[in-house]
Write a protein that holds these residues in place. Structure first.
Motif, mmCIF file in Angstrom:
data_model
loop_
_atom_site.group_PDB
_atom_site.id
_atom_site.type_symbol
_atom_site.label_atom_id
_atom_site.label_comp_id
_atom_site.label_asym_id
_atom_site.label_seq_id
_atom_site.Cartn_x
_atom_site.Cartn_y
_atom_site.Cartn_z
ATOM 1 N N PRO A 292 0.860 -1.171 0.151
ATOM 2 C CA PRO A 292 -0.087 0.126 -0.057
ATOM 3 C C PRO A 292 0.836 1.292 -0.199
ATOM 4 C CG PRO A 292 -0.856 -1.632 1.609
ATOM 5 C CD PRO A 292 0.533 -2.108 1.285
ATOM 6 N N ARG A 293 2.011 1.287 0.579
ATOM 7 C CA ARG A 293 2.916 2.409 0.658
ATOM 8 C C ARG A 293 3.307 2.872 -0.710
ATOM 9 N NH1 ARG A 293 7.220 0.332 4.364
ATOM 10 N NH2 ARG A 293 7.121 -1.397 2.995
ATOM 11 N N HIS A 294 3.570 1.835 -1.503
ATOM 12 C CA HIS A 294 4.059 2.016 -3.054
ATOM 13 C C HIS A 294 3.330 1.795 -4.055
ATOM 14 C CE1 HIS A 294 8.169 1.299 -0.923
ATOM 15 N NE2 HIS A 294 8.113 2.643 -0.904
ATOM 16 N N LYS A 295 1.827 1.688 -3.690
ATOM 17 C CA LYS A 295 1.131 1.427 -4.894
ATOM 18 C C LYS A 295 0.886 2.533 -5.863
ATOM 19 C CE LYS A 295 -3.560 -0.660 -5.635
ATOM 20 N NZ LYS A 295 -4.660 -1.279 -5.001
ATOM 21 N N GLN A 296 0.903 3.689 -5.513
ATOM 22 C CA GLN A 296 1.034 4.840 -6.414
ATOM 23 C C GLN A 296 2.095 4.829 -7.393
ATOM 24 O OE1 GLN A 296 0.524 9.907 -6.074
ATOM 25 N NE2 GLN A 296 2.066 8.659 -4.699
ATOM 26 N N ASN A 297 3.518 4.542 -6.851
ATOM 27 C CA ASN A 297 4.522 4.314 -7.728
ATOM 28 C C ASN A 297 4.434 3.441 -8.682
ATOM 29 O OD1 ASN A 297 5.068 5.245 -4.656
ATOM 30 N ND2 ASN A 297 6.660 5.934 -5.863
ATOM 31 N N ALA A 298 3.737 2.062 -7.993
ATOM 32 C CA ALA A 298 3.699 0.896 -8.926
ATOM 33 C C ALA A 298 2.694 1.058 -10.048
ATOM 34 C CB ALA A 298 3.336 -0.217 -8.175
ATOM 35 N N GLU B 275 -3.560 4.517 -21.624
ATOM 36 C CA GLU B 275 -4.199 5.308 -21.778
ATOM 37 C C GLU B 275 -4.361 6.198 -20.463
ATOM 38 O OE1 GLU B 275 -8.052 3.262 -22.339
ATOM 39 O OE2 GLU B 275 -7.519 2.633 -24.106
ATOM 40 N N MET B 276 -4.017 5.705 -19.312
ATOM 41 C CA MET B 276 -4.074 6.515 -17.946
ATOM 42 C C MET B 276 -2.868 6.925 -17.590
ATOM 43 S SD MET B 276 -6.922 6.086 -16.519
ATOM 44 C CE MET B 276 -6.753 6.227 -14.762
ATOM 45 N N PHE B 277 -1.876 6.807 -18.572
ATOM 46 C CA PHE B 277 -0.155 7.066 -18.266
ATOM 47 C C PHE B 277 -0.246 8.737 -17.844
ATOM 48 C CE2 PHE B 277 4.263 6.343 -20.055
ATOM 49 C CZ PHE B 277 4.895 6.671 -18.834
ATOM 50 N N GLU B 278 -0.902 9.686 -18.870
ATOM 51 C CA GLU B 278 -0.584 10.929 -18.649
ATOM 52 C C GLU B 278 -1.571 11.339 -17.315
ATOM 53 O OE1 GLU B 278 -1.216 15.239 -20.986
ATOM 54 O OE2 GLU B 278 -2.302 13.509 -21.729
ATOM 55 N N LYS B 279 -2.493 10.993 -16.955
ATOM 56 C CA LYS B 279 -3.391 11.088 -15.763
ATOM 57 C C LYS B 279 -2.698 10.738 -14.541
ATOM 58 C CE LYS B 279 -7.922 10.470 -13.634
ATOM 59 N NZ LYS B 279 -9.240 9.758 -13.988
ATOM 60 N N ARG B 280 -2.033 9.602 -14.568
ATOM 61 C CA ARG B 280 -1.338 9.219 -13.482
ATOM 62 C C ARG B 280 -0.090 10.043 -13.200
ATOM 63 N NH1 ARG B 280 -1.471 2.351 -14.739
ATOM 64 N NH2 ARG B 280 -3.558 2.013 -13.876
ATOM 65 N N LEU B 281 0.397 10.646 -14.224
ATOM 66 C CA LEU B 281 1.718 11.304 -14.184
ATOM 67 C C LEU B 281 1.195 12.651 -13.433
ATOM 68 C CD1 LEU B 281 4.669 11.146 -14.853
ATOM 69 C CD2 LEU B 281 4.096 12.099 -16.967
ATOM 70 N N THR B 282 0.151 13.213 -13.800
ATOM 71 C CA THR B 282 -0.343 14.384 -13.526
ATOM 72 C C THR B 282 -0.960 14.445 -12.065
ATOM 73 O OG1 THR B 282 -1.275 14.961 -15.719
ATOM 74 C CG2 THR B 282 -1.792 16.365 -13.937
ATOM 75 N N CYS C 153 10.994 7.918 -9.091
ATOM 76 C CA CYS C 153 9.736 7.239 -9.945
ATOM 77 C C CYS C 153 8.988 8.252 -11.089
ATOM 78 C CB CYS C 153 8.811 6.780 -9.035
ATOM 79 S SG CYS C 153 9.492 5.291 -8.303
ATOM 80 N N TYR C 154 8.990 9.435 -10.469
ATOM 81 C CA TYR C 154 8.435 10.527 -11.153
ATOM 82 C C TYR C 154 9.278 10.948 -12.529
ATOM 83 C CZ TYR C 154 6.062 14.688 -12.644
ATOM 84 O OH TYR C 154 5.395 15.676 -13.351
ATOM 85 N N LYS C 155 10.320 10.925 -12.137
ATOM 86 C CA LYS C 155 11.559 11.368 -13.144
ATOM 87 C C LYS C 155 11.618 10.297 -14.362
ATOM 88 C CE LYS C 155 15.285 13.448 -14.992
ATOM 89 N NZ LYS C 155 15.688 12.269 -16.082
ATOM 90 N N VAL C 156 11.693 9.122 -13.988
ATOM 91 C CA VAL C 156 11.681 7.880 -15.031
ATOM 92 C C VAL C 156 10.287 7.973 -15.795
ATOM 93 C CG1 VAL C 156 11.482 5.420 -15.167
ATOM 94 C CG2 VAL C 156 13.155 6.472 -13.797
ATOM 95 N N ALA C 157 9.249 8.202 -15.168
ATOM 96 C CA ALA C 157 7.741 8.319 -15.733
ATOM 97 C C ALA C 157 7.843 9.214 -16.788
ATOM 98 C CB ALA C 157 6.694 7.996 -14.691
ATOM 99 N N SER C 158 8.228 10.383 -16.231
ATOM 100 C CA SER C 158 8.283 11.697 -17.045
ATOM 101 C C SER C 158 9.004 11.287 -18.432
ATOM 102 C CB SER C 158 8.941 12.974 -16.253
ATOM 103 O OG SER C 158 7.843 13.199 -15.263
#
Length: 352
Positions: free
Chosen positions: A142-148, A223-230, A242-247
């Protein structure tokens, strides 16, 4: 690895010399002869030969004009010696104008022979393997679900768009490697502790591998990539990584929405003279993998390194630019540079 044979000694006795009678003439030793090739030519062979020679000399002329080189006249020599001699002469002339001969190739493209300038993106000797077991563990935490979920979108991009092979697919190189190790495990002693650990890790690699592939196959993650990033919120250094890699992945996806990492993979058709030089394929060192830790992977990595040592070269993204008298533009490896950097950064996040 070569090993010295035990209890072996060198035989110091010289073999009996075999030679001609002392009266035999040896004047022919001072002469050179071209080998004679006997064949029964056909009309089709003649047409192919004439086309090959015409293509070769046209491309040779373009090459000479491009680099201001005066080439040797070789048309009066018989085929294929005229082409071999022309290649030999050109190699010497290219060195004189301070160009790297290794960056040029004579290739057959659409049944036409021509000279090209070859430019490669050097990948080094790394295995670009992305482990998915750590991603599965993050999804359960649960602590890293957003990252995952964010990294799931990254991996989905690599899976669908960049065409990174997945080790659970039967046409992938790693599928064969895992299968080979499964056979070896099945033949092992049930009582051995190491074998029990191998079986446990192999079961995990199959079970989790299939579960994660189902998630990656679902294009909703793209499809959710940009929304998750935002909507991603960073609280820790790990979150920022994680945010840097995803960006970076999303920027690459946006600029190259349909580009595969294999877009510039060299093929036998492009480089027909490389048949005797077996090369490590790009799909062999780029892939998803179960994990990069544990006994199973240690053995897999050892097997891969042993096999790769048997190869003479490695396939790398390569651009061939025809030499036709026009200005040669430098190859664009922007996608490859960003892709391999992304793979390295993603690997670091998944293997802390």
């Amino acid at each position: 690895m070569a090993s010295k044979t035990q209890n072996s000694e060198r035989n110091t006795e010289r073999p009996t010399e075999i030679h001609t009678d002392s009266n035999a003439s040896n004047g022919f030793l001072k002469c050179c002869f071209l080998p004679k090739q006997e064949e029964i030519p056909t009309v089709q062979d003649g047409k192919e030969r004439l086309k090959t020679e015409r293509d070769f000399y046209q491309s040779l002329s373009n090459f000479a004009r491009q680099y201001n080189i005066e080439t040797m006249q070789t048309k009066d020599f018989g085929f294929p010696y005229n082409i071999a001699l022309g290649m030999w002469d050109l190699e010497k002339k290219v060195e004189q104008v301070n160009e790297d001969w290794n960056s040029f190739k004579l290739i057959r493209n659409n049944r036409k022979i021509l000279f090209v300038k070859e430019e490669r993106y050097y990948t080094g000797t790394s295995l670009y393997y992305i482990p998915i077991v750590p991603l599965f563990q993050m999804l359960k935490d649960p602590r890293h679900k957003q990252n995952a979920q964010l990294l799931l979108s990254v991996c989905s991009y690599l899976y669908h768009i960049a065409d990174v092979p997945y080790y659970r697919q039967q046409n992938s190189y790693l599928y064969w490697i895992y299968e080979m190790h499964e056979d070896w495990i099945e033949q092992g002693d049930e009582a051995e502790e190491d074998m029990q650990e191998f079986r446990r890790e192999f079961k995990i690699s199959k079970t989790i591998g299939d579960k994660i592939e189902k998630k990656l196959f679902n294009r909703k993650n793209l499809e959710m990539f940009e929304k998750r990033l935002t909507h991603f919120k960073s609280h820790t250094d790990f979150d920022q990584d994680c945010y840097k890699v995803a960006s970076d992945a999303f920027a690459l996806y946006t600029k190259y929405p349909e580009t595969s990492i294999f877009r510039n993979q060299p093929t036998p058709e492009q480089d027909p003279y490389n048949d005797d030089n077996k090369a490590i394929g790009m799909d062999m060192y780029i892939s998803f993998v179960a994990d990069t830790k544990g006994c199973l992977y240690d053995n897999i990595e050892e097997s891969i390194n042993a096999e790769f040592n048997e190869y003479g070269s490695i396939e790398e993204p390569t651009v061939y630019t025809p030499i036709n008298g026009t200005e040669l533009s430098k190859a664009d490896f922007d996608f490859e540079n960003r892709f391999f950097t992304l793979m390295e950064d993603l690997y670091k996040i998944l293997t802390p």
